[in-house]
Design an enzyme around this catalytic site. Sequence first.
Site, short mmCIF file in Angstrom:
data_model
loop_
_atom_site.label_atom_id
_atom_site.label_comp_id
_atom_site.label_asym_id
_atom_site.label_seq_id
_atom_site.Cartn_x
_atom_site.Cartn_y
_atom_site.Cartn_z
CD GLU A 187 0.50 0.35 13.51
OE1 GLU A 187 -0.45 0.82 12.87
OE2 GLU A 187 1.57 0.95 13.69
NE ARG B 76 0.49 1.42 4.50
CZ ARG B 76 1.32 2.27 5.07
NH1 ARG B 76 1.96 3.17 4.36
NH2 ARG B 76 1.53 2.23 6.37
CD GLU C 83 -1.94 6.26 10.30
OE1 GLU C 83 -2.32 5.19 10.82
OE2 GLU C 83 -0.74 6.56 10.14
NE ARG D 107 -2.18 4.97 4.94
CZ ARG D 107 -1.87 4.42 6.11
NH1 ARG D 107 -2.11 3.14 6.32
NH2 ARG D 107 -1.33 5.14 7.06
N1 ARG Z 1 0.85 6.22 16.64
C1 ARG Z 1 1.02 4.81 16.70
C2 ARG Z 1 2.18 4.50 17.61
O1 ARG Z 1 2.96 5.37 17.86
C3 ARG Z 1 1.26 4.20 15.32
C4 ARG Z 1 2.58 4.52 14.71
C5 ARG Z 1 2.90 3.91 13.36
N2 ARG Z 1 1.79 3.33 12.71
C6 ARG Z 1 0.91 3.98 11.99
N3 ARG Z 1 -0.13 3.32 11.57
N4 ARG Z 1 1.08 5.20 11.64
O2 ARG Z 1 2.30 3.38 18.06
#
Ligand code: ARG
Length: 342
Positions: A300, A112, A211, A215
């Site tokens: 994640e 992505r 986000e 995407r």
């Molecule tokens: N803000 C989250 C953290 O600090 C995600 C950081 C990276 N991942 C993301 N999807 N931007 O754990």
Amino acid sequence: MEYPKFPKDCKSLLCKYLTEDVFNKLKERVTPNGYTLEMAINSGVKNPDSSIGIYAGDKESYEVFDLLFDPIIEEYHGFKKNDTHKSDFSSDKLDFDLLDKDGEFILSTRIRVGRNLLGYPLGTIISKKERDEVEERVKNALLKLGGSLKGEYYPLKGMSKEVQQKLIKDHFLFKEGDRFLEAAGLNREWPDGRGIFHNDEKTFLVWVNEEDELRIISMQKGGNIKEVFERLANAVEALESKMEFLKSEHLGYITSCPTNLGTAMRASVHIKLPKLSTNKALFKEITDRNHLQIRGTHGEHSKSEEGIFDISNARRLGISEVEAVSDLYNGVKELIEVETKL
Ligand code: ARG
């Protein structure tokens, strides 16, 4: 605003680099779109278990709050203040063999990129009116795509819970209620303005207003990384001819989270490594050396199930798209070689 109290064991890059001195230098600053330091750090302050903990509100955030963003960007991507970003999305540069010919290890491949529209703030501070406008513009552009990219747009609002859950479980749709995005302001007016576009085969997908405003995703079963990259390159080119994305000479494509700057590319495989999963030190040594990140089965902040991992490139800035996907290819090739010998 007072200097935030972080717990003693806080390991985020925000805790590491937001010293009282940096805080005092930045606390009164505001970007042209009204983004403040307090907004930028809220996610990491509310979620001390963050790995990064900071988000941007617009392109200018990266300059206005450079004292804080620069060291975080440098530690995450290995990219210094005077480095420049370069792009190369040509799939003919990829000299990749088909990994895992018998389909023993790689379940699926997904690549992505994140994009945001020129002329709007990022999702962290976008207004409802602007977000709806972004959705409309992106949707109209997507519905004009033809050939194998042709598909439908499905707004999140009004989507049944069952359809939504199934799409999430099959890794096609973003999950709802992420606490990191919530504290960053990215879930405001949810589910308005959010949606997903996909072609019939669900090999080309676009998430709208999660986000990042877009995407753009290419994915399929198995381990043909080159094919997935090629489809994405074509799709991005087709979209780029219909709208202008936010970017800068120095930082490449601008995204709300500093981990996604540059190529904004995360190239990943879902891979089953039962032996390596019981030898974490070796597993991590290989992924670290290849600049790869290990995530759980559901992405994640999730755990691995049945020895299945989500492996992806960690660096995205200061390297080209071709280099980012090559990080994945080289690392996965080595992981499979080692797993086979164990
Ligand atoms: N803000 C989250 C953290 O600090 C995600 C950081 C990276 N991942 C993301 N999807 N931007 O754990």
